[in-house]
Scaffold this active site. Structure first.
Site, PDB file in Angstrom:
ATOM      1  N   ARG A   8       0.818  -1.221   0.000  1.00  0.00           N
ATOM      2  CA  ARG A   8       0.000   0.000   0.000  1.00  0.00           C
ATOM      3  C   ARG A   8       0.849   1.269   0.000  1.00  0.00           C
ATOM      4  NH1 ARG A   8      -1.531   1.924   5.664  1.00  0.00           N
ATOM      5  NH2 ARG A   8       0.133   1.047   6.942  1.00  0.00           N
TER       6      ARG A   8
ATOM      7  N   PRO B 250       1.623   1.850  25.166  1.00  0.00           N
ATOM      8  CA  PRO B 250       0.335   2.436  24.805  1.00  0.00           C
ATOM      9  C   PRO B 250       0.332   3.944  25.017  1.00  0.00           C
ATOM     10  CG  PRO B 250       0.230   1.572  27.031  1.00  0.00           C
ATOM     11  CD  PRO B 250       1.634   1.338  26.545  1.00  0.00           C
TER      12      PRO B 250
ATOM     13  N   SER C 256       3.033   6.614  26.571  1.00  0.00           N
ATOM     14  CA  SER C 256       3.429   7.843  25.881  1.00  0.00           C
ATOM     15  C   SER C 256       2.326   8.880  26.065  1.00  0.00           C
ATOM     16  CB  SER C 256       3.686   7.584  24.398  1.00  0.00           C
ATOM     17  OG  SER C 256       2.532   7.098  23.762  1.00  0.00           O
TER      18      SER C 256
ATOM     19  N   PRO D  14       3.170  15.710  24.564  1.00  0.00           N
ATOM     20  CA  PRO D  14       3.971  16.816  25.091  1.00  0.00           C
ATOM     21  C   PRO D  14       4.281  16.709  26.583  1.00  0.00           C
ATOM     22  CG  PRO D  14       1.719  17.529  24.596  1.00  0.00           C
ATOM     23  CD  PRO D  14       1.870  16.160  24.046  1.00  0.00           C
TER      24      PRO D  14
ATOM     25  N   ASP E 287       6.823   5.666  16.701  1.00  0.00           N
ATOM     26  CA  ASP E 287       7.795   4.673  16.228  1.00  0.00           C
ATOM     27  C   ASP E 287       9.218   5.063  16.635  1.00  0.00           C
ATOM     28  OD1 ASP E 287       5.680   3.345  14.990  1.00  0.00           O
ATOM     29  OD2 ASP E 287       5.950   4.434  13.110  1.00  0.00           O
TER      30      ASP E 287
ATOM     31  N   GLY F 206       7.405  16.377   7.626  1.00  0.00           N
ATOM     32  CA  GLY F 206       6.839  15.210   6.939  1.00  0.00           C
ATOM     33  C   GLY F 206       6.998  13.930   7.709  1.00  0.00           C
TER      34      GLY F 206
END
Length: 310
Positions: free
Chosen positions: A91, A187, A225, A228, A257, A292
């Site tokens: 994909r 998570p 996580s 900020p 990631d 990006g």
């Protein structure tokens, strides 16, 4: 000695990104020259590890013209790959930034279905990796055709080989993985809330929810996580909050990631829990400094890690 790492990306992608000024409906939008980058959870972790000087093997299904492009892009970044040929076309995702507002539009494509025989071929390829990894990262979404039970079966077999499994996925895939329990789970607050049935988590209740997962045998280490606000690392005996450094944010693509890559790099080197959490936050924060889908630069990650370690 650095432990060998295998990353598994069952739904890889090529990310195509560009910029345009003033995106409006019904108008022809003139875009910049597109940029092509490898994508998908585990693939991004391998890309991040390469930047940190830790080798890994990225295993993923690869098919069609896009699959060939993905392989070439990863080879260009000097990431060791083990593509598993499939009939489905790999994909693409499309990301465009409106330079007039700096708003980012992200279009994720589902990909074609993986047939049952090919899913078994992927399973066999994972268990046949040589030398066999000591750390396996399972990250990203599931493609059509692969059921969540594929993951619980796989985790059970990996743990039987004394592999440390790191999981960063969501939904039914994550629920299925946690039936077998993992070494490290990352998570966000929303995912943690769903996993524990606790609504509207804050810093204190996130600690309790993470401990609940550990007590239930679903993970040995939970790193929550919190964007900020940084991250919480929770183990059976330890609780550590690492604040996120203040940086100029350009994009959040790949931050999660990158965080996993930072943590796994320290895990592979045998570092401490504190070092692991700090490197994770440093790499995640550094990723937001890149445009990006660019992940992080080694220089930014190391600078932020030093700041967090003062």
């Amino acid at each position: 000695m650095i432990k060998h790492v295998l990353t598994i990306t069952l739904n890889p992608t090529v990310d195509k990104s560009c910029e345009a000024e003033g995106i409006k409906p019904e108008k022809k939008v003139r875009c910049s020259q597109p940029k092509y980058e490898p994508g998908g959870g585990g693939i991004n972790v391998s890309r991040g590890l390469a930047r940190l000087g830790v080798s890994s093997t990225a295993l993923f299904p690869s098919g069609g013209r896009t699959g060939e492009l993905l392989e070439k892009l990863l080879e260009k970044e000097k990431v060791a790959i083990q593509p598993v040929p499939v009939s489905a076309e790999t994909r693409e995702n499309f990301i465009v930034v409106d330079t007039a507002s700096n708003d980012q539009y992200r279009f994720g494509m589902p990909g074609e279905a993986i047939v049952e025989e090919e899913a078994e071929k992927i399973h066999a390829a994972i268990l046949g990796v040589s030398p066999f990894p000591e750390i396996v990262v399972i990250s990203g979404s599931l493609p059509p055709g692969i059921e969540p039970q594929f993951l619980s079966r796989l985790v059970k077999e990996l743990k039987a080989k004394n592999v440390k499994v790191v999981a960063d996925t969501s939904g039914d895939a994550l629920t299925e993985i946690l039936k077998e329990g993992v070494f490290l789970l990352k998570p966000n607050l929303g995912e943690l809330s769903k996993l524990t049935g606790k609504e509207e988590l804050d810093n204190e209740s996130a600690d309790e929810a993470a401990k609940q997962l550990i007590d239930e045998g679903k993970a040995e280490i939970v790193v929550v996580s919190m964007g900020p606000q940084g991250a919480y690392l929770v183990t059976k005996d330890e609780n550590l909050h690492v604040p996120a450094p203040s940086v100029k944010k350009l994009s959040t693509v790949g931050a999660g990631d990158s965080m996993v890559a930072g943590m796994v790099s320290v895990l592979a080197k045998g570092g401490s829990m504190s070092e692991m959490a700090k490197m994770g936050v440093a790499c995640g924060s550094a990723a937001t400094m890149s445009k990006g889908t660019g992940l992080f630069t080694k220089e930014n990650a190391e600078r932020l890690y030093q700041w967090l370690s003062r």
